[in-house]
Design an enzyme around this catalytic site. Structure first.
Site, short mmCIF file in Angstrom:
data_model
loop_
_atom_site.label_atom_id
_atom_site.label_comp_id
_atom_site.label_asym_id
_atom_site.label_seq_id
_atom_site.Cartn_x
_atom_site.Cartn_y
_atom_site.Cartn_z
CB SER A 97 -0.96 -0.05 1.19
OG SER A 97 -2.06 0.81 0.99
CG ASP A 138 -4.51 -1.59 -0.17
OD1 ASP A 138 -3.44 -2.13 0.12
OD2 ASP A 138 -4.84 -0.47 0.26
#
Length: 602
Positions: A350, A464
């Site tokens: 991320s 993600d």
């Protein structure tokens, strides 16, 4: 003071006194002279060229072996295919005794790591020995217990290469100069020696054995052609360093033709690309020839990184996700550099993937602050709303910002080894990205489900990485052998509110609701946090895998509060600086084998 068993064995080997060597072995040293003489007459002696297989997994046991000279490698199958080096057996040690006792088939494949002289004690001879001297069984059991205690399940006991062959790609590569750079770095980690054709070309196998016995590391420099010297170096080496200029055209190493004569030897390949100037052949072209770990070298500091990686002292850094809290990673970066702690590889998820990629690209602290500020503070990447068919944001702004910062650079071309993690929704598994455009896969790694649209490539859907793995330490453990620093900036508490709510007010009531002096939450926070919840339990286990866990106290920072940029950096810096004052963990993991030179200075 009496000499130890190892000293007696080595003295017997050096003097070619084989009976004395066997008399010093724990297995045989308690035998009466008559029985020992009888056994030594039945022992079978032979030589095994480097790269040749002694026996393969699944074969029937025919006895145990003693290494008189040279060395063997014990390989076991990997769960995902292939084999890994589980142990090295050096002069004076036994191999194959477990199957002799159990009667089972061979559990591993054993290959000569270099030209090796062996003695075989057939199974019938062992049975005769045990019948006449039951204490021999106790000696064998003791050896087995010692081997189990040093099994490579312990991270610090993994079998590591100690001999390296530097193989030049062509006559335009100064392999000798590189070898001397590598030698300088290896000497900071233990006793080391560099062997050139001029010094080793006329030597015997006994000379090579003594050289390797006297040093922790030995580096051989081959010819670029498949000469007799190249063949010898390939036989002696545990690890092959494929050295090439990054601006050369990618093609096979001629010297490796000599390796075709020893196809069973499971050596480690390391691709070493010397970078100078702007023009470079894409790393992928080289990796298509030899799909192995690669290293970019342009300075002595890069060679030092290579030396740490080869010898199991590479420092890995793993950065978590966490939205705006991830800015704390920049502060940790500053603290690590001030403490002169090297970082030899970076893995991230991320927001950590974006910061980690910048670090791997060579951005210094000032450049990191300037680039991240303009992309996340000066231009809010979450103000890119669209019709929410797939996500709240269109993703165009994030893509544009990442392209601006990283251009078309590929992950494999970054100066520092790097990987980032996304979640493959198609397969339901974590996806590790070690090749391909930096901007694309860092974009996938930050694609919060419902907030940013997923990245779709090769008919796979990626979101993600924090959805499955917010702190991917286990992957770093597989890629690098050495201490791992993990930075978990996500914090365990995402947000809280003092509202009591079961349904939203009607549209005409929203203005009043927004004026309430209470801590409200929004859909973006909910989606962001919901995407990370599943990885919370995994993160606890990942923390345990780290040698040093840094958890900057970022609870007070909202996940989407990009304006908290300087505050988050300062929190990360202060937390890391305090933790790094106690560096015993690092000193122990990076300590030289026998020299007193500190290995972390650059």
């Amino acid at each position: 003071m009496s000499p130890g068993t190892d000293t007696i064995i080595q003295g017997a080997i050096d003097s070619r006194n084989v009976p004395a060597m066997f008399a010093a072995l724990p297995l045989l040293r308690e035998l009466a002279g008559e029985l020992l003489a009888e056994i030594t007459q039945e022992i079978e002696w032979f030589s095994l060229p480097g790269g040749s297989t002694l026996y393969k997994a699944g074969q029937s046991s025919d006895g145990l072996y003693v290494v008189v000279n040279g060395g063997l490698g014990m390989y076991v199958a990997r769960s995902g295919g292939g084999a890994r080096l589980a142990a090295q057996i050096s002069a004076g040690q036994l191999i194959g005794e477990a199957e002799v006792i159990s009667g089972n088939r061979r559990a591993s494949t054993v290959v000569a790591l270099r030209d090796t002289e062996l003695a075989r004690l057939p199974t019938a001879l062992i049975e005769h020995l045990v019948a006449k001297n039951p204490g021999a069984m106790r000696a064998i059991a003791k050896i087995l217990v010692q081997r189990l205690e040093s099994e490579p399940g312990d991270r610090q006991q993994k079998a590591r290469p100690k001999t390296f062959a530097v193989i030049p790609h062509g006559p335009d590569v100064d392999a000798e100069a590189f070898g001397r750079q590598l030698l300088h770095c290896l000497k900071g980690l233990g006793r080391a020696e560099l062997v050139l054709h001029s010094t080793g070309g006329e030597q015997t196998s006994h000379w090579f054995h003594r050289l390797e016995r006297a040093n922790d590391y030995v580096a051989y420099v081959t010819d670029f052609r498949p000469s007799n010297w190249s063949k010898l170096c390939l036989r002696q080496a545990d690890s092959l360093l494929l050295l090439a200029r990054a601006d050369s055209t990618a093609h096979a190493w001629p010297a490796l033709l000599a390796r075709e004569e020893q196809p069973d030897k499971l050596q480690r390949f390391e691709l070493v690309l010397q970078r100078s100037g702007a023009k470079r052949t894409p790393t992928r072209d080289w990796m298509n020839l030899y799909p192995c770990r690669h290293h970019h070298v342009s300075s002595q500091a890069d060679v030092a990184r290579l030396a740490r990686t080869l010898t199991g002292r590479a420092v890995g850094l793993v950065l978590s996700g966490g939205g705006a809290r991830g800015f704390a990673h920049i502060g940790v970066m500053r603290a690590l550099r001030e403490a002169r702690i090297p970082v030899d590889g970076i893995g991230a998820t991320s927001i950590g993937a974006i910061i980690g990629a910048g670090w791997a690209a060579g951005w210094d602290y000032a450049e990191m602050v300037q680039r991240i500020r303009r992309s996340f503070v000066d231009t809010n990447p979450t103000r890119d709303y669209t019709l929410p068919l797939v996500s709240l944001l269109s993703g165009r702004k994030v893509c544009r910002l990442l392209r601006r910062e990283f251009g078309e650079t590929n992950i494999e071309d970054l100066p520092l080894p790097f990987y980032c993690v996304s979640t493959n929704l198609t397969s339901g598994q974590a996806a590790v990205h070690r090749q391909g455009p930096v901007w694309l896969w860092s974009r996938a790694s930050v694609a919060i489900p419902g907030v940013l649209p997923p990245v779709i490539a090769d008919r796979q859907v990626y979101v993600d990485g924090a959805t499955i793995s917010n702190l991917p330490v286990d992957i770093m453990r597989e890629l690098l052998d050495g201490p791992v620093i993990a930075v978990d900036a996500g914090a365990d508490r995402a947000f809280a509110t003092d509202l009591e709510l079961t349904e939203m007010p009607p549209l005409w009531g929203l203005p009043t609701w927004r004026q309430l002096r209470r801590s409200r939450i929004n859909i973006m926070q909910i989606l962001w946090r919901a995407g990370m919840v599943n990885s919370a339990a995994t993160t606890i286990g990942q923390r345990e895998l780290a040698d040093l866990l840094l958890k900057p106290p970022t609870d007070s920072i909202n996940l989407l509060d990009w304006k908290a940029f300087e505050r988050a950096i300062e929190i990360g810096y202060r937390h890391a600086s305090e933790a790094l004052e106690k560096r015993d963990w690092l000193e122990r993991r990076l300590a030289p084998e026998r020299s007193g030179v500190h290995p972390t200075g650059q």
